[in-house]
Design a protein around this motif. Structure first.
Motif, mmCIF file in Angstrom:
data_model
loop_
_atom_site.group_PDB
_atom_site.id
_atom_site.type_symbol
_atom_site.label_atom_id
_atom_site.label_comp_id
_atom_site.label_asym_id
_atom_site.label_seq_id
_atom_site.Cartn_x
_atom_site.Cartn_y
_atom_site.Cartn_z
ATOM 1 N N GLY A 50 1.619 3.151 -5.593
ATOM 2 C CA GLY A 50 2.724 3.808 -6.291
ATOM 3 C C GLY A 50 3.038 3.224 -7.637
ATOM 4 N N THR A 51 2.202 2.257 -8.108
ATOM 5 C CA THR A 51 2.408 1.675 -9.438
ATOM 6 C C THR A 51 1.222 2.019 -10.322
ATOM 7 O OG1 THR A 51 1.292 -0.451 -9.071
ATOM 8 C CG2 THR A 51 3.560 -0.269 -8.277
ATOM 9 N N SER A 52 1.332 1.657 -11.589
ATOM 10 C CA SER A 52 0.261 1.982 -12.535
ATOM 11 C C SER A 52 -1.018 1.202 -12.238
ATOM 12 C CB SER A 52 0.717 1.674 -13.976
ATOM 13 O OG SER A 52 1.129 0.318 -14.082
ATOM 14 N N ALA A 53 -0.939 0.148 -11.421
ATOM 15 C CA ALA A 53 -2.133 -0.635 -11.076
ATOM 16 C C ALA A 53 -2.766 -0.184 -9.771
ATOM 17 C CB ALA A 53 -1.765 -2.121 -10.976
ATOM 18 N N GLU A 54 -2.240 0.883 -9.180
ATOM 19 C CA GLU A 54 -2.787 1.349 -7.898
ATOM 20 C C GLU A 54 -4.279 1.670 -8.034
ATOM 21 O OE1 GLU A 54 -1.994 4.799 -4.481
ATOM 22 O OE2 GLU A 54 -0.758 4.718 -6.310
ATOM 23 N N GLY A 55 -5.055 1.255 -7.038
ATOM 24 C CA GLY A 55 -6.490 1.496 -7.047
ATOM 25 C C GLY A 55 -7.299 0.315 -7.558
ATOM 26 N N VAL A 56 -6.632 -0.662 -8.179
ATOM 27 C CA VAL A 56 -7.332 -1.853 -8.663
ATOM 28 C C VAL A 56 -7.428 -2.867 -7.512
ATOM 29 C CG1 VAL A 56 -7.305 -3.782 -10.278
ATOM 30 C CG2 VAL A 56 -6.514 -1.509 -11.018
ATOM 31 N N GLN A 57 -8.609 -3.364 -7.224
ATOM 32 C CA GLN A 57 -8.771 -4.426 -6.240
ATOM 33 C C GLN A 57 -9.886 -5.355 -6.685
ATOM 34 O OE1 GLN A 57 -8.373 -3.746 -1.987
ATOM 35 N NE2 GLN A 57 -10.203 -4.974 -1.578
ATOM 36 N N THR A 77 2.019 -3.624 -11.038
ATOM 37 C CA THR A 77 2.444 -4.532 -9.974
ATOM 38 C C THR A 77 1.257 -4.849 -9.076
ATOM 39 O OG1 THR A 77 4.670 -3.578 -10.022
ATOM 40 C CG2 THR A 77 4.067 -4.864 -8.077
ATOM 41 N N TYR A 78 1.111 -6.134 -8.733
ATOM 42 C CA TYR A 78 -0.045 -6.573 -7.943
ATOM 43 C C TYR A 78 0.411 -7.378 -6.723
ATOM 44 C CZ TYR A 78 -3.089 -5.228 -11.798
ATOM 45 O OH TYR A 78 -3.768 -4.506 -12.760
ATOM 46 N N ASP A 79 -0.284 -7.143 -5.627
ATOM 47 C CA ASP A 79 -0.153 -7.980 -4.436
ATOM 48 C C ASP A 79 -1.314 -8.972 -4.449
ATOM 49 O OD1 ASP A 79 2.078 -6.586 -3.437
ATOM 50 O OD2 ASP A 79 0.780 -5.048 -2.570
ATOM 51 N N ILE A 80 -0.993 -10.237 -4.263
ATOM 52 C CA ILE A 80 -2.002 -11.293 -4.305
ATOM 53 C C ILE A 80 -1.873 -12.122 -3.029
ATOM 54 C CG2 ILE A 80 -2.832 -13.326 -5.566
ATOM 55 C CD1 ILE A 80 -1.469 -12.091 -8.062
ATOM 56 N N TRP A 81 -2.964 -12.269 -2.297
ATOM 57 C CA TRP A 81 -2.897 -13.066 -1.067
ATOM 58 C C TRP A 81 -4.250 -13.712 -0.769
ATOM 59 C CZ3 TRP A 81 -3.742 -7.889 -1.006
ATOM 60 C CH2 TRP A 81 -4.690 -7.379 -0.101
ATOM 61 N N THR A 82 -4.187 -14.681 0.133
ATOM 62 C CA THR A 82 -5.389 -15.426 0.528
ATOM 63 C C THR A 82 -5.625 -15.184 2.017
ATOM 64 O OG1 THR A 82 -4.025 -17.388 0.948
ATOM 65 C CG2 THR A 82 -5.079 -17.218 -1.210
#
Length: 295
Positions: A50-57, A77-82
């Motif tokens: 739902g953000t402009s960064a959707e689809g980036v991985q 907006t990005y989610d970052i996890w390990t």
């Protein structure tokens, strides 16, 4: 840019398009091991739905110093996890607590994300026992056989059992993770009345010293992971120590005559160990106790 083409002329043009994207540097360390870099850790960077960064991985792995850099990320907006982070060094392996962050990156922004991944603690637990190698000892009893009346000597062999040692101290003298020397955590534990001990520790390799009154000191090296490790320690008896006792009950089995068994009072009981005898007598309950026995 304006390009004019005349009839019959073909032209190939190459363009370099520079995206004014964001950059991100991720630095992972573990406070459990003095803030050393957490190397070879998979980091997943995904644009939030739902953000402009959707689809980036993007999946990246941290380098020897625990860091990794990314560039050209679209603003958003990005989610970052390990996922399932593990740190390995030499023979030591530690499961780490994962990190999960959400952050907003603006166009052209340079952002540094520092995160701590402490180790999931394990422990070493077990028993401290005393006693030398089990050996055969003979216990001699005299009992009256109901069918024949005269006293009959009966010799029954048994093995020494190890003794659980309360109050034994398990101390840490050194600790390391791989080649990295780490500061000592809780330095010692004391065994309880049953000889049981528990020493919570982060993963690593530890040198231990185990001591108990009347017993010879012993040392050990143990490697601990994120799961509990069971390790029993056995201390040899010091040459001057006398510990333990043997208690038993003498009874006459008359179940072949009547449905009963009767205690035998005043019966001589002799325990022989090597060339020494330890005598005792049964009381009115048929109970005997022999004390001050060397292991």
């Amino acid at each position: 840019m304006v390009v004019e083409l005349s009839g019959g002329i073909e032209s190939n043009l190459d363009f370099d398009l520079t995206v004014d994207g964001a950059s991100l540097r991720i630095a992972l360390t573990s406070s459990t091991y003095g803030g050393i870099g957490a190397s070879d850790i998979l980091v997943r960077v995904r644009g939030a739905a739902g953000t402009s960064a959707e689809g980036v991985q993007v999946d990246v792995v941290t380098g020897p110093d625990g860091s990794v850099a990314l560039g050209g990320l679209p603003a958003g907006t990005y989610d970052i996890w390990t996922p399932s982070p593990v740190m390995v060094s030499g023979n030591d392996r530690a499961d780490l607590y994962p990190v999960y962050r959400t952050l907003q990156l603006a166009r052209g922004e340079s952002h540094i994300l520092d995160a701590d991944l402490p180790a999931i603690a394990g422990d070493i637990h077990g028993f401290v026992r005393g006693g030398d190698v089990a050996g055969q000892t003979r216990i001699g009893t005299s009992k009256r056989n109901a069918s024949t009346s005269p006293l009959t000597d009966v010799h029954e062999p048994f093995n020494y059992l190890t003794v659980q040692l309360p109050g034994a101290r398990i101390s840490i003298t050194s600790a390391r993770f791989g080649a990295q020397v780490i500061s000592l955590p809780s330095s010692s534990a004391i065994s309880d009345r049953y000889g049981n001990f528990v020493l919570p520790l982060p993963p690593g390799t530890y040198s231990l010293v185990i001591t108990a009154g009347g017993h010879l000191t012993t040392t050990a090296e143990v490697t601990i992971g994120s799961a509990p490790v069971v390790n029993d320690f056995r201390l040899k008896t010091a040459t001057t120590a006398v510990v333990g006792q043997v208690t038993g009950t003498m009874f006459q089995d008359l179940t072949h005559l009547v449905d009963a068994a009767f205690a035998v009072a005043g019966t001589s009981v002799v325990l022989q160990h090597e060339d020494k005898l330890y005598p005792a007598s049964t009381d009115e309950r048929g109970v005997f106790t022999i004390e001050n026995l060397p292991l």
